[in-house]
Design an enzyme around this catalytic site. Structure first.
Site, PDB file in Angstrom:
ATOM      1  N   GLN A  96       0.812  -1.213   0.000  1.00  0.00           N
ATOM      2  CA  GLN A  96       0.000   0.000   0.000  1.00  0.00           C
ATOM      3  C   GLN A  96       0.845   1.263   0.000  1.00  0.00           C
ATOM      4  O   GLN A  96       2.049   1.235   0.286  1.00  0.00           O
ATOM      5  CB  GLN A  96      -0.911   0.008   1.224  1.00  0.00           C
ATOM      6  CG  GLN A  96      -0.160  -0.064   2.545  1.00  0.00           C
ATOM      7  CD  GLN A  96      -1.075  -0.279   3.737  1.00  0.00           C
ATOM      8  OE1 GLN A  96      -1.362   0.652   4.471  1.00  0.00           O
ATOM      9  NE2 GLN A  96      -1.539  -1.518   3.916  1.00  0.00           N
ATOM     10  N   HIS A  98       0.141   5.741   1.075  1.00  0.00           N
ATOM     11  CA  HIS A  98      -0.761   6.712   1.688  1.00  0.00           C
ATOM     12  C   HIS A  98      -0.588   8.066   1.000  1.00  0.00           C
ATOM     13  O   HIS A  98       0.518   8.422   0.582  1.00  0.00           O
ATOM     14  CB  HIS A  98      -0.465   6.860   3.178  1.00  0.00           C
ATOM     15  CG  HIS A  98      -0.496   5.569   3.935  1.00  0.00           C
ATOM     16  ND1 HIS A  98      -1.586   4.729   3.913  1.00  0.00           N
ATOM     17  CD2 HIS A  98       0.427   4.976   4.734  1.00  0.00           C
ATOM     18  CE1 HIS A  98      -1.324   3.673   4.668  1.00  0.00           C
ATOM     19  NE2 HIS A  98      -0.113   3.792   5.168  1.00  0.00           N
ATOM     20  N   GLU A 133       3.376   7.418   8.979  1.00  0.00           N
ATOM     21  CA  GLU A 133       3.385   6.451  10.077  1.00  0.00           C
ATOM     22  C   GLU A 133       4.797   5.950  10.327  1.00  0.00           C
ATOM     23  O   GLU A 133       5.691   6.099   9.496  1.00  0.00           O
ATOM     24  CB  GLU A 133       2.459   5.280   9.773  1.00  0.00           C
ATOM     25  CG  GLU A 133       2.887   4.430   8.585  1.00  0.00           C
ATOM     26  CD  GLU A 133       1.887   3.327   8.259  1.00  0.00           C
ATOM     27  OE1 GLU A 133       2.326   2.162   8.133  1.00  0.00           O
ATOM     28  OE2 GLU A 133       0.684   3.615   8.120  1.00  0.00           O
ATOM     29  N   HIS A 255       4.772   0.190   0.770  1.00  0.00           N
ATOM     30  CA  HIS A 255       5.265  -0.617   1.877  1.00  0.00           C
ATOM     31  C   HIS A 255       4.280  -1.740   2.192  1.00  0.00           C
ATOM     32  O   HIS A 255       3.115  -1.698   1.784  1.00  0.00           O
ATOM     33  CB  HIS A 255       5.479   0.242   3.128  1.00  0.00           C
ATOM     34  CG  HIS A 255       4.229   0.916   3.630  1.00  0.00           C
ATOM     35  ND1 HIS A 255       3.738   2.073   3.067  1.00  0.00           N
ATOM     36  CD2 HIS A 255       3.359   0.594   4.627  1.00  0.00           C
ATOM     37  CE1 HIS A 255       2.643   2.449   3.701  1.00  0.00           C
ATOM     38  NE2 HIS A 255       2.378   1.557   4.648  1.00  0.00           N
ATOM     39  N   ARG A 274      -4.204   0.585  -2.163  1.00  0.00           N
ATOM     40  CA  ARG A 274      -3.588  -0.743  -2.160  1.00  0.00           C
ATOM     41  C   ARG A 274      -3.086  -1.132  -3.547  1.00  0.00           C
ATOM     42  O   ARG A 274      -3.694  -0.786  -4.556  1.00  0.00           O
ATOM     43  CB  ARG A 274      -4.585  -1.776  -1.639  1.00  0.00           C
ATOM     44  CG  ARG A 274      -5.004  -1.515  -0.199  1.00  0.00           C
ATOM     45  CD  ARG A 274      -6.065  -2.505   0.262  1.00  0.00           C
ATOM     46  NE  ARG A 274      -6.431  -2.226   1.655  1.00  0.00           N
ATOM     47  CZ  ARG A 274      -7.358  -1.340   2.020  1.00  0.00           C
ATOM     48  NH1 ARG A 274      -8.024  -0.670   1.077  1.00  0.00           N
ATOM     49  NH2 ARG A 274      -7.630  -1.129   3.293  1.00  0.00           N
TER      50      ARG A 274
END
Length: 385
Positions: A96, A98, A133, A255, A274
């Protein structure tokens, strides 16, 4: 300061044993993937200040400045800007990326305008926020992060001896780096599904036979037979974190987590595009728009500092640090200008008057002074104001 009651999410990829072992409880036999700490509306922590349990999100909404502090509200708005987790991967998570903040806002507004239900399977943007993240390993932790140099990826594919991979390896060698990676990923994700499934089955036999550096991909094909994400994953760097090491993932960085137990800290968002290794929706055009096709080494972090070991990142929505408290050592007074969540992962330390066991956590409102004492390991999540 409030002891948190937290929700454990039973996603299918979760380990059945890792979280129970940390918490010192018997496994249920079901996957236990993530324990959420914070005020995300999907599973807010709960606190009890004497009148029964309330969702932390409701407590913050009732008095944002009192709980978060004026500086945090002024910078991030009236909500806790981070989500803190313990993540226990027993099987690979989806491959995926972001979005960045602008992409998230534009994508969210577009889907709202088009009337895409917020809970629709094909919805890409659940909120208008970005989702940087980081993951910090509590055990050895395997993952994939960032694109390899195309020539290195071509050599990896060629080493399998699978004839149907040759066009992809040739493509990686034929173009400048970013163009090669984009064209290769596009080709894999838009290929005929039946033909690609056959190629992935051949890859499965090869990686199982060869082993060595191909072992992580044997794990992928075991869990996702025939998934084109297996081939896409070979474009990425394989990373093995040792306990205490961390990895930061910014916008657009592809990642996937494969296996291990870790502490995860992220901006309070649920936006995911995804690329594979999942039965969920894959929006190839949107993914290609969001992904950054820049080869490079993963952004690995080791804590810096003495009393408080900090994992430095380039964003302000969260800040992760670690305290290793030795028996008989001096107590540690914490800054109190911002909200914070303290998580025990080892030993029997104390936060103020509250004794903590592994897996237990507390919420400390802005302005409340707290000292750490005893022996053990505490991770501290807060914001930069």
């Amino acid at each position: 300061m409030d002891r948190l009651t937290n929700t454990i999410r039973p996603y299918a990829w979760g380990s059945t044993t890792a979280l129970p072992a940390l918490l010192g409880v018997e496994p249920t036999g079901e996957p236990q993937a993530e324990m959420w700490m914070g005020a995300h509306p999907g599973a807010p922590s709960r606190i009890d200040r004497g009148a029964g349990e309330r969702a932390l999100s409701d407590v913050i909404a009732a008095d944002p400045e009192g709980e978060l502090g004026a500086a945090t509200v002024a910078k991030f708005g009236p909500r806790l800007p981070f989500l803190f987790k313990i993540l226990a991967a027993g099987a690979p998570l989806s491959l995926q990326v972001h979005p960045d903040l602008l992409q998230a806002r534009e994508g969210f507004e577009d889907e709202e305008r088009r009337g895409v239900p917020i809970d629709a399977d094909h919805r890409n943007y659940k909120d208008p926020n970005h989702k940087p993240e980081m993951i910090c390993a509590l055990t050895a932790f395997d993952g994939l992060c960032g694109f390899r140099p195309p020539l290195e990826a071509a050599e990896l594919l060629e080493g399998l001896g699978v004839d149907s991979l040759k066009p992809y390896a040739d493509l990686l060698r034929a173009h400048p780096e970013e163009a090669a990676l984009r064209e290769m990923l596009t080709a894999v994700l838009t290929a005929d599904r039946a033909e690609m499934a056959h190629t992935v089955h051949e890859v499965a036999a090869a990686v199982t036979r060869i082993g060595g550096r191909y072992t992580p991909y044997a794990t992928l094909v075991h869990h996702f037979p025939g998934d084109p994400g297996v081939i896409a994953a070979m474009l990425l760097n394989h990373v093995r974190l040792q306990p205490g090491e961390a990895m930061f993932l910014g916008a657009g960085v592809p990642h996937a987590y494969i296996d291990g137990l870790g502490v995860e800290l992220l901006a309070n968002s649920d936006n995911v595009l995804r690329a594979g290794l999942t039965p969920k929706h894959v929006d190839v055009p949107e993914l290609l728009k969001i992904a950054k096709f820049e080869p490079g080494d993963p952004n690995l972090l080791r804590p810096e500092g003495d009393a408080e070991e900090v994992y430095e990142t380039p964003i302000d929505e969260f800040r992760l640090s670690r305290f290793l408290l030795a028996p008989g050592g001096a107590s540690r007074a914490l800054p109190h200008d911002a909200p914070q969540i303290l998580l025990c992962t080892a030993g029997s330390p104390q936060a103020g008057e509250l004794a903590l066991s592994p897996g237990e956590s507390v919420f400390v409102p802005a302005g409340e002074k707290v000292e750490l004492s005893g022996s053990g390991t505490i991770f501290r999540a807060t914001v930069v104001v």
